[in-house]
Design an enzyme around this catalytic site. Structure first.
Site, PDB file in Angstrom:
ATOM      1  N   ASP A  32       0.848  -1.199   0.000  1.00  0.00           N
ATOM      2  CA  ASP A  32       0.000   0.000   0.000  1.00  0.00           C
ATOM      3  C   ASP A  32       0.876   1.240   0.000  1.00  0.00           C
ATOM      4  OD1 ASP A  32      -2.784  -0.911   0.204  1.00  0.00           O
ATOM      5  OD2 ASP A  32      -2.127  -1.821   2.087  1.00  0.00           O
ATOM      6  N   ASP A 171     -10.352  -5.394  -1.192  1.00  0.00           N
ATOM      7  CA  ASP A 171      -9.297  -4.867  -0.308  1.00  0.00           C
ATOM      8  C   ASP A 171      -9.903  -4.073   0.846  1.00  0.00           C
ATOM      9  OD1 ASP A 171      -7.051  -3.775   0.860  1.00  0.00           O
ATOM     10  OD2 ASP A 171      -6.518  -2.505  -0.845  1.00  0.00           O
TER      11      ASP A 171
HETATM   12  C1  DX5 Z   1      -6.410   0.611   2.802  1.00  0.00           C
HETATM   13  C2  DX5 Z   1      -5.470  -0.372   2.172  1.00  0.00           C
HETATM   14  C3  DX5 Z   1      -5.724  -1.809   2.529  1.00  0.00           C
HETATM   15  C4  DX5 Z   1      -5.633  -2.117   3.991  1.00  0.00           C
HETATM   16  C5  DX5 Z   1      -6.040  -3.518   4.295  1.00  0.00           C
HETATM   17  O1  DX5 Z   1      -6.128   1.865   2.326  1.00  0.00           O
HETATM   18  O2  DX5 Z   1      -5.557  -0.275   0.771  1.00  0.00           O
HETATM   19  O3  DX5 Z   1      -4.849  -2.627   1.774  1.00  0.00           O
HETATM   20  O4  DX5 Z   1      -4.364  -1.914   4.474  1.00  0.00           O
HETATM   21  O5  DX5 Z   1      -5.948  -3.692   5.672  1.00  0.00           O
HETATM   22  P1  DX5 Z   1      -7.055  -4.427   6.534  1.00  0.00           P
HETATM   23  O6  DX5 Z   1      -7.097  -5.859   6.065  1.00  0.00           O
HETATM   24  O7  DX5 Z   1      -6.563  -4.282   7.920  1.00  0.00           O
HETATM   25  O8  DX5 Z   1      -8.373  -3.743   6.290  1.00  0.00           O
HETATM   26 ZN    ZN Z   2      -4.520  -1.802  -0.473  1.00  0.00          ZN
END
Ligand code: DX5
Ligand code: ZN
Length: 208
Positions: A32, A171
């Protein structure tokens, strides 16, 4: 179900977290990248990415939450990148898709919870990957916005009807409670559910 692991939230430092993900059977590492402009948070810059990810064994699934993706695409293409994804909310994504493909990398589009999937229509025949955001981009550990799952289901029907080839990824907010409603996705990003757990492999296995 393919699993791609986001290391945004972890009790360990980035290096240690990546090395722990590498020891599991996860399919990809989800990277990310936030620039503090497209979203208010800031994560790794390209130099840090190269430092932390050059030795990673898993292929990378890079999610660019940035206003100006071109320089990131160029700099990160030297890594073992499977998918490079930019946001459909940007002004002109076509040159970015073309650029990613010219580097022999699969091109993805990510779509925010409030953006209708009709915005993806002109690109559906071109792209290899769609990241449906289950949460507002910018932070790990948020709760899944249930309505976003409708997009996953609709994109699967559109793919069947038109013979498109993109993979569908959800996601944000993926955990054991939300997992049963996500069967129509091909790939799930999971961050905190895996990286905040005691046993990364057991958490991944439970999601598959
Ligand atoms: C949010 C990101 C995600 C997030 C996923 O902006 O794109 O990839 O980190 O994390 P979890 O699984 O904790 O929601
Ligand atoms: Zn992400």
């Amino acid at each position: 179900m393919k699993i791609t692991v986001s290391f945004l939230k972890s009790p360990y430092d980035v290096k240690e977290t990546i090395s722990r993900i590498d020891k599991t059977d996860a399919d990809f590492i989800h990277v990310d990248i936030m620039d503090g402009i497209f979203v208010s948070n800031k994560t790794l810059d390209t130099t840090e990415c190269l430092e932390y990810l050059s030795d990673a064994k898993k292929p990378l699934d890079i999610h660019l939450m940035v206003k100006e993706p071109l320089s990131y695409i160029e700099a990160l293409s030297v890594l073992n990148v499977k998918y490079l994804t930019v946001h459909i909310e940007l002004e002109d994504v076509l040159p970015l898709i073309t650029k990613i493909h010219s580097l022999n990398i699969k091109a993805g589009l990510a779509i925010n919870p409030e953006t209708p999937i009709a915005k993806l229509n002109p690109y559906l025949g071109l792209i290899d990957y769609i990241i449906v955001m289950g949460v507002h981009p910018g932070a790990g550990g948020q709760e899944l916005i249930k309505e976003t799952v409708d997009k996953v289901n609709a994109l699967k029907i559109l793919r069947e009807q038109n013979n498109y080839h993109y993979e569908i990824c959800l996601d944000g907010g993926v955990n054991l409670n939300t997992r049963p409603m996500l069967n129509n996705a091909d790939v799930l990003v999971s961050g905190s559910y895996i990286c905040m757990s005691d046993d990364y492999q057991a958490s991944i296995t439970s999601l598959r």
